[in-house]
Design a protein around this motif. Structure first.
Motif, PDB file in Angstrom:
ATOM      1  N   ALA A 183     -87.670  -7.082  32.612  1.00 16.57           N
ATOM      2  CA  ALA A 183     -88.591  -6.286  33.184  1.00 16.57           C
ATOM      3  C   ALA A 183     -89.120  -6.994  34.539  1.00 16.57           C
ATOM      4  CB  ALA A 183     -89.849  -6.343  32.245  1.00 16.57           C
ATOM      5  N   GLN A 184     -89.819  -8.393  34.630  1.00 21.45           N
ATOM      6  CA  GLN A 184     -90.272  -9.180  35.545  1.00 21.45           C
ATOM      7  C   GLN A 184     -89.465  -9.216  36.910  1.00 21.45           C
ATOM      8  OE1 GLN A 184     -93.293 -10.469  36.276  1.00 21.45           O
ATOM      9  NE2 GLN A 184     -92.577 -10.568  38.180  1.00 21.45           N
ATOM     10  N   THR A 185     -88.126  -9.416  36.687  1.00 24.42           N
ATOM     11  CA  THR A 185     -87.147  -9.424  37.982  1.00 24.42           C
ATOM     12  C   THR A 185     -87.052  -7.944  38.351  1.00 24.42           C
ATOM     13  OG1 THR A 185     -86.092 -11.352  37.127  1.00 24.42           O
ATOM     14  CG2 THR A 185     -84.861  -9.879  38.474  1.00 24.42           C
ATOM     15  N   LYS A 235     -81.592   8.298  27.637  1.00 24.12           N
ATOM     16  CA  LYS A 235     -82.634   7.408  27.808  1.00 24.12           C
ATOM     17  C   LYS A 235     -83.872   7.925  27.661  1.00 24.12           C
ATOM     18  CE  LYS A 235     -79.569   4.129  28.865  1.00 24.12           C
ATOM     19  NZ  LYS A 235     -79.659   3.732  30.355  1.00 24.12           N
ATOM     20  N   TRP A 236     -84.165   9.435  27.528  1.00 17.15           N
ATOM     21  CA  TRP A 236     -85.395   9.914  27.321  1.00 17.15           C
ATOM     22  C   TRP A 236     -85.947   9.926  25.859  1.00 17.15           C
ATOM     23  CZ3 TRP A 236     -88.994  11.834  29.838  1.00 17.15           C
ATOM     24  CH2 TRP A 236     -89.934  12.489  29.316  1.00 17.15           C
ATOM     25  N   ARG A 237     -87.060   9.368  26.066  1.00 16.29           N
ATOM     26  CA  ARG A 237     -88.036   9.138  24.773  1.00 16.29           C
ATOM     27  C   ARG A 237     -87.347   7.833  24.207  1.00 16.29           C
ATOM     28  NH1 ARG A 237     -92.987  11.230  24.215  1.00 16.29           N
ATOM     29  NH2 ARG A 237     -92.835  13.558  24.530  1.00 16.29           N
ATOM     30  N   THR A 238     -86.550   7.101  24.644  1.00 17.54           N
ATOM     31  CA  THR A 238     -86.230   5.810  24.252  1.00 17.54           C
ATOM     32  C   THR A 238     -87.243   4.659  24.802  1.00 17.54           C
ATOM     33  OG1 THR A 238     -83.897   6.226  24.113  1.00 17.54           O
ATOM     34  CG2 THR A 238     -84.391   3.901  24.483  1.00 17.54           C
ATOM     35  N   ILE A 239     -87.844   3.744  24.250  1.00 15.73           N
ATOM     36  CA  ILE A 239     -88.727   2.758  24.673  1.00 15.73           C
ATOM     37  C   ILE A 239     -88.208   1.392  24.279  1.00 15.73           C
ATOM     38  CG2 ILE A 239     -91.086   2.203  24.387  1.00 15.73           C
ATOM     39  CD1 ILE A 239     -91.990   5.133  23.403  1.00 15.73           C
ATOM     40  N   GLY A 240     -88.081   0.572  25.205  1.00 17.21           N
ATOM     41  CA  GLY A 240     -87.805  -0.660  25.016  1.00 17.21           C
ATOM     42  C   GLY A 240     -89.196  -1.510  25.124  1.00 17.21           C
ATOM     43  N   MET A 241     -89.255  -2.682  24.668  1.00 16.21           N
ATOM     44  CA  MET A 241     -90.412  -3.381  24.280  1.00 16.21           C
ATOM     45  C   MET A 241     -91.125  -3.780  25.316  1.00 16.21           C
ATOM     46  SD  MET A 241     -90.582  -7.015  22.119  1.00 16.21           S
ATOM     47  CE  MET A 241     -89.955  -8.128  23.537  1.00 16.21           C
ATOM     48  N   THR A 242     -90.587  -3.857  26.685  1.00 17.81           N
ATOM     49  CA  THR A 242     -91.443  -4.010  27.761  1.00 17.81           C
ATOM     50  C   THR A 242     -91.381  -3.217  28.948  1.00 17.81           C
ATOM     51  OG1 THR A 242     -90.844  -6.374  27.495  1.00 17.81           O
ATOM     52  CG2 THR A 242     -91.735  -5.936  29.721  1.00 17.81           C
ATOM     53  N   ARG A 243     -92.531  -2.829  29.295  1.00 19.39           N
ATOM     54  CA  ARG A 243     -92.710  -1.828  30.422  1.00 19.39           C
ATOM     55  C   ARG A 243     -92.112  -2.427  32.001  1.00 19.39           C
ATOM     56  NH1 ARG A 243     -97.937   1.431  32.732  1.00 19.39           N
ATOM     57  NH2 ARG A 243     -96.909   3.465  32.961  1.00 19.39           N
ATOM     58  N   ILE A 244     -91.290  -1.639  32.480  1.00 15.71           N
ATOM     59  CA  ILE A 244     -90.969  -2.209  33.904  1.00 15.71           C
ATOM     60  C   ILE A 244     -92.053  -1.445  35.008  1.00 15.71           C
ATOM     61  CG2 ILE A 244     -89.411  -1.909  35.903  1.00 15.71           C
ATOM     62  CD1 ILE A 244     -87.341  -1.764  33.313  1.00 15.71           C
ATOM     63  N   ALA A 245     -92.187  -0.354  34.904  1.00 19.19           N
ATOM     64  CA  ALA A 245     -92.899   0.561  35.913  1.00 19.19           C
ATOM     65  C   ALA A 245     -93.428   1.883  35.278  1.00 19.19           C
ATOM     66  CB  ALA A 245     -92.305   0.682  37.038  1.00 19.19           C
ATOM     67  N   PHE A 303     -90.895   3.607  32.510  1.00 14.23           N
ATOM     68  CA  PHE A 303     -89.727   2.898  32.420  1.00 14.23           C
ATOM     69  C   PHE A 303     -89.693   1.588  31.644  1.00 14.23           C
ATOM     70  CE2 PHE A 303     -89.616   5.348  36.381  1.00 14.23           C
ATOM     71  CZ  PHE A 303     -88.710   6.316  36.003  1.00 14.23           C
ATOM     72  N   THR A 304     -88.826   1.385  30.674  1.00 15.67           N
ATOM     73  CA  THR A 304     -88.766   0.166  29.746  1.00 15.67           C
ATOM     74  C   THR A 304     -87.661  -0.592  29.661  1.00 15.67           C
ATOM     75  OG1 THR A 304     -88.383   1.583  27.775  1.00 15.67           O
ATOM     76  CG2 THR A 304     -90.822   1.066  28.652  1.00 15.67           C
ATOM     77  N   THR A 305     -87.420  -1.588  29.214  1.00 14.63           N
ATOM     78  CA  THR A 305     -86.227  -2.570  28.902  1.00 14.63           C
ATOM     79  C   THR A 305     -86.414  -3.519  27.577  1.00 14.63           C
ATOM     80  OG1 THR A 305     -84.855  -4.425  29.814  1.00 14.63           O
ATOM     81  CG2 THR A 305     -87.240  -4.447  30.624  1.00 14.63           C
TER      82      THR A 305
END
Length: 265
Positions: free
Chosen positions: A190-192, A211-221, A182-184
């Motif tokens: 992401a930290q919050t 949202k499937w196969r979409t990748i934000g720069m930062t991983r949440i979990a 899961f990303t943002t």
């Protein structure tokens, strides 16, 4: 309508909504679904979209963060369907944390239907909406620095969340990918969000099929952090298999198109 005009119209729909469905485009353009699929293949080759089961999604940049108003009209029926399934997971008298996002915002509008629920949120838009329409609803707004999408993040938000424990967290995400999780696009968000994860007894991720196969720069979990994931029936078979194998429970919400907000309170 010639091919170039059709593809321009498809691109316009995609830009406005973030995703398109083959059956809807066929009706809009008055052509066969096969013609639409061929147009989508051409547009995919040009790099403006990614084909998914039943339609296509816009190609985004990993650090690009659309504003709340830009996202609220995208996949509105899907978000409503997801919210309808998610609210069934809220027990009367429970404490509920809700992260920023337009799918979580759709859920928040249904929460007053649940008796004696207390809401914790770091979403400015959500907090304003709930307080304006339901001023007697117990509501805790974390404070913090707003992101372009209206989520309150940073040290103030994290310290407030760390002092709380909630029964369930409903988490919105920018993207979900088997490798990235899961990303943002926003590092502070992401930290919050990770702080919210640690404060919840149960985690429910809300994410529509785009949202499937979409990748934000930062991983949440990773996917395994979700006790439950609620998505809509537009999710592709690959997504269903991958999510079923990695999250605690996968709930697929059936979508009814054209409700125009029916069920919101």
């Amino acid at each position: 309508m010639i091919a170039s005009q059709r593809r321009s119209r498809i691109f316009e729909e995609l830009r406005n909504r973030g995703s398109v469905r083959v059956v809807e485009l066929a009706g809009l353009l008055d052509v066969s679904e096969m013609t639409v699929r061929r147009d989508l293949e051409v547009l995919q080759e040009s790099g403006v979209l990614t084909k998914v089961h039943g339609g296509a999604i816009a190609v985004g940049k990993s650090a690009e963060e659309p504003g709340f108003e830009a996202k609220i009209s995208q996949c509105a029926d899907e978000k409503m369907a997801i919210a309808g399934e998610a609210v069934k997971l809220v027990a009367p008298g429970s404490s509920v944390a809700i992260s920023g996002g337009t799918t979580t915002w759709a859920l928040a509008r249904l929460l007053p239907l649940v008796p004696q629920v207390t809401v914790v949120t770091n979403s400015l838009s959500l907090g304003v909406e709930l307080h304006a329409k339901h001023p007697s609803l117990p509501l805790i707004l974390t404070g913090g620095i707003p992101t372009p999408s209206g989520a309150l993040v940073g040290l103030v938000a994290d310290l407030a969340i760390e002092s709380l424990y909630v029964d369930v967290l409903f988490l919105g995400v920018h993207g979900m990918d088997p490798d990235a999780g899961f990303t943002t696009p926003n590092l502070a968000e992401a930290q919050t969000n990770r702080t919210l994860l640690r404060s919840a007894r149960r985690v429910v991720v809300l994410a529509d099929h785009t949202k499937w196969r979409t990748i934000g720069m930062t991983r949440i979990a990773p996917f395994s952090a979700a006790d439950i994931l609620v998505t809509d029936d537009g999710i592709c078979q690959e997504g269903r298999r991958s999510l079923s194998d990695t999250v605690g429970e996968l709930i697929i919400a059936p979508v009814v198109h054209g409700l125009d907000g029916v069920g919101y309170v």
